[in-house]
Design a protein around this motif. Structure first.
Motif, short mmCIF file in Angstrom:
data_model
loop_
_atom_site.label_atom_id
_atom_site.label_comp_id
_atom_site.label_asym_id
_atom_site.label_seq_id
_atom_site.Cartn_x
_atom_site.Cartn_y
_atom_site.Cartn_z
N GLY A 1 43.43 30.82 69.60
CA GLY A 1 42.86 31.91 70.37
C GLY A 1 41.43 31.61 70.79
N ALA A 2 40.92 32.45 71.69
CA ALA A 2 39.58 32.22 72.20
C ALA A 2 38.52 32.41 71.14
N THR A 3 38.87 33.12 70.03
CA THR A 3 37.87 33.37 69.00
C THR A 3 38.08 32.51 67.77
N ALA A 4 38.86 31.44 67.86
CA ALA A 4 39.09 30.58 66.70
C ALA A 4 37.85 29.73 66.41
N TRP A 5 37.64 29.44 65.14
CA TRP A 5 36.63 28.45 64.78
C TRP A 5 37.03 27.10 65.33
N GLN A 6 36.07 26.36 65.85
CA GLN A 6 36.34 25.05 66.44
C GLN A 6 35.48 23.99 65.74
N PRO A 7 36.04 23.30 64.74
CA PRO A 7 35.29 22.25 64.05
C PRO A 7 35.06 21.05 64.98
N PHE A 8 34.01 20.30 64.69
CA PHE A 8 33.70 19.12 65.48
C PHE A 8 32.99 18.09 64.59
N VAL A 9 33.00 16.84 65.05
CA VAL A 9 32.27 15.77 64.38
C VAL A 9 31.89 14.73 65.43
N SER A 10 30.75 14.11 65.26
CA SER A 10 30.37 12.98 66.09
C SER A 10 29.72 11.92 65.21
N VAL A 11 30.01 10.66 65.51
CA VAL A 11 29.47 9.52 64.76
C VAL A 11 28.91 8.52 65.77
N THR A 12 27.65 8.10 65.55
CA THR A 12 26.98 7.20 66.48
C THR A 12 26.35 6.04 65.73
N PRO A 13 27.02 4.90 65.59
CA PRO A 13 26.32 3.70 65.12
C PRO A 13 25.39 3.19 66.22
N LEU A 14 24.22 2.67 65.84
CA LEU A 14 23.25 2.19 66.82
C LEU A 14 22.51 0.97 66.29
N TYR A 15 21.99 0.20 67.25
CA TYR A 15 21.21 -0.99 66.89
C TYR A 15 20.12 -1.19 67.94
N GLN A 16 18.88 -1.25 67.47
CA GLN A 16 17.74 -1.58 68.33
C GLN A 16 17.29 -2.98 67.96
N GLY A 17 17.43 -3.91 68.91
CA GLY A 17 17.20 -5.33 68.64
C GLY A 17 15.75 -5.68 68.44
N SER A 18 15.50 -6.96 68.16
CA SER A 18 14.18 -7.46 67.82
C SER A 18 13.16 -7.17 68.91
N ALA A 19 12.03 -6.62 68.50
CA ALA A 19 10.93 -6.31 69.41
C ALA A 19 9.64 -6.89 68.84
N ASP A 20 8.91 -7.66 69.64
CA ASP A 20 7.64 -8.23 69.20
C ASP A 20 6.56 -7.16 69.17
N LEU A 21 5.78 -7.15 68.10
CA LEU A 21 4.63 -6.26 67.97
C LEU A 21 3.41 -6.91 68.61
N ASP A 22 2.57 -6.12 69.28
CA ASP A 22 1.42 -6.68 69.99
C ASP A 22 0.46 -7.41 69.07
N ASN A 23 0.31 -6.95 67.84
CA ASN A 23 -0.62 -7.57 66.90
C ASN A 23 0.03 -8.63 66.02
N GLY A 24 1.26 -9.01 66.37
CA GLY A 24 1.96 -10.05 65.62
C GLY A 24 3.10 -9.51 64.79
N GLY A 25 4.18 -10.30 64.71
CA GLY A 25 5.35 -9.89 63.98
C GLY A 25 6.38 -9.21 64.88
#
Length: 309
Positions: free
Chosen positions: A34-58
């Motif tokens: 029905g229009a008033t039913a509870w609607q469960p949900f889930v979301s999963v997001t694996p992420l990766y931010q690759g290597s970034a050089d720091l201005d002061n080294g490293g």
């Protein structure tokens, strides 16, 4: 701004990939309920931010996951409410970071919390919404009591007869030695039969604080290109290089998204992009800046799986 990931308002209406609110909570009634039913949900997001050089080294990298889950309920008469549980896991790996004496300013960072979005139809296509939330954002070993962030999002939107929507909102949050106020634009605007201007997916790796141009293909496929702003602020460990201090990462993700809507209940979103204008900051326990370091553009990859039941 990271709080926006788990506290966007609930809105009534059909779910669309990449809509102005997170399709996780912007759900139509599940088939057979029905229009008033509870609607469960889930979301999963694996992420990766690759290597970034720091201005002061490293350099540094980040890997982790963003998880959302909960349920929404349609009370009828244009009133909708829900509960969303939030969990983020981010594992930072530093190498030769000279701004911090060659050591790592922080390591594993976690966020967990809850938001309670509620929205109301007020006539002539207008909808008002509020989403109070409370979160803890901290490096492993940091004090839980000093890691609290609480506040709310407030928004007003109007949906026109042709389906287009636009609105304004403001987020007000207090915690981790700072009170923050963020205005934001909400938009879901058709530019043609297949083109739309929207906000990025709230539960995706880029965050929702931006704009995206979306194109709809046949067969349930969509693609979008966009830009957003992302800032993550957290309490540092009690026994780290800056005891009980504050860490922060800022950046502007520029990204491409490709999505597949398998059914009304299942969708997969794939991301590739780059984070520009990035900066890392460390403050003391009172919120006074100690050190900061800009970083070069960093590659960003992620995938968001959304399911409703």
């Amino acid at each position: 701004m990271v709080v926006l990931l788990g506290a966007l308002p609930v809105a009534a209406g059909p779910a669309r990939a990449g809509a102005y609110v997170d399709p996780v909570t912007d759900a139509p009634p599940t088939q057979g309920r029905g229009a008033t039913a509870w609607q469960p949900f889930v979301s999963v997001t694996p992420l990766y931010q690759g290597s970034a050089d720091l201005d002061n080294g490293g350099d540094f990298t980040v890997g982790g996951a963003v998880v959302r889950g909960g349920a929404s309920y349609d009370f009828g008469g244009g009133t909708r409410a829900g509960v969303t549980l939030n969990y983020d896991y981010l594992d930072y790996s530093f190498s030769g970071a000279r701004s911090w004496g060659g050591s790592s300013p922080w390591g594993v960072v976690q966020r967990y919390g809850v938001s309670l979005p509620v929205s109301f139809a007020v006539g002539d296509g207008w909808r008002l919404a509020v989403a109070p939330s409370v979160d803890w954002f901290r490096e492993n070993g940091a004090s839980t009591g000093d890691s609290l962030v609480w506040g709310a999002l407030f928004s007003g939107t109007r949906r026109f007869a042709d389906g287009n929507l636009i609105g304004l909102g403001i987020g007000v949050y207090d915690g981790i030695e700072k009170t923050s106020v963020y205005p934001f634009l909400l938009v879901d605007w058709r530019l043609g039969e297949r083109w739309r201007l929207i906000n990025p997916l709230a539960s995706g790796p880029t965050g929702p604080a931006g704009i995206e141009l979306d194109y709809q293909f046949d067969g349930g496929w969509t693609a979008g290109v966009g830009v957003s702003y992302r800032a993550m602020r957290f309490r540092l460990s009690d026994d780290g290089p800056t005891p009980d201090g504050v860490g922060e990462e800022r950046g502007v993700p520029i990204f491409l998204r490709v999505s597949r809507q398998f059914t009304d209940q299942l969708a997969l979103h794939l991301y590739g992009g780059i984070v520009v204008a990035g900066q890392l900051r460390v403050e003391n326990s009172s919120g006074n800046l100690l050190r900061k370091d800009d970083f070069d553009p960093a590659p960003l990859f992620g995938a968001t799986f959304i399911g409703r039941f």
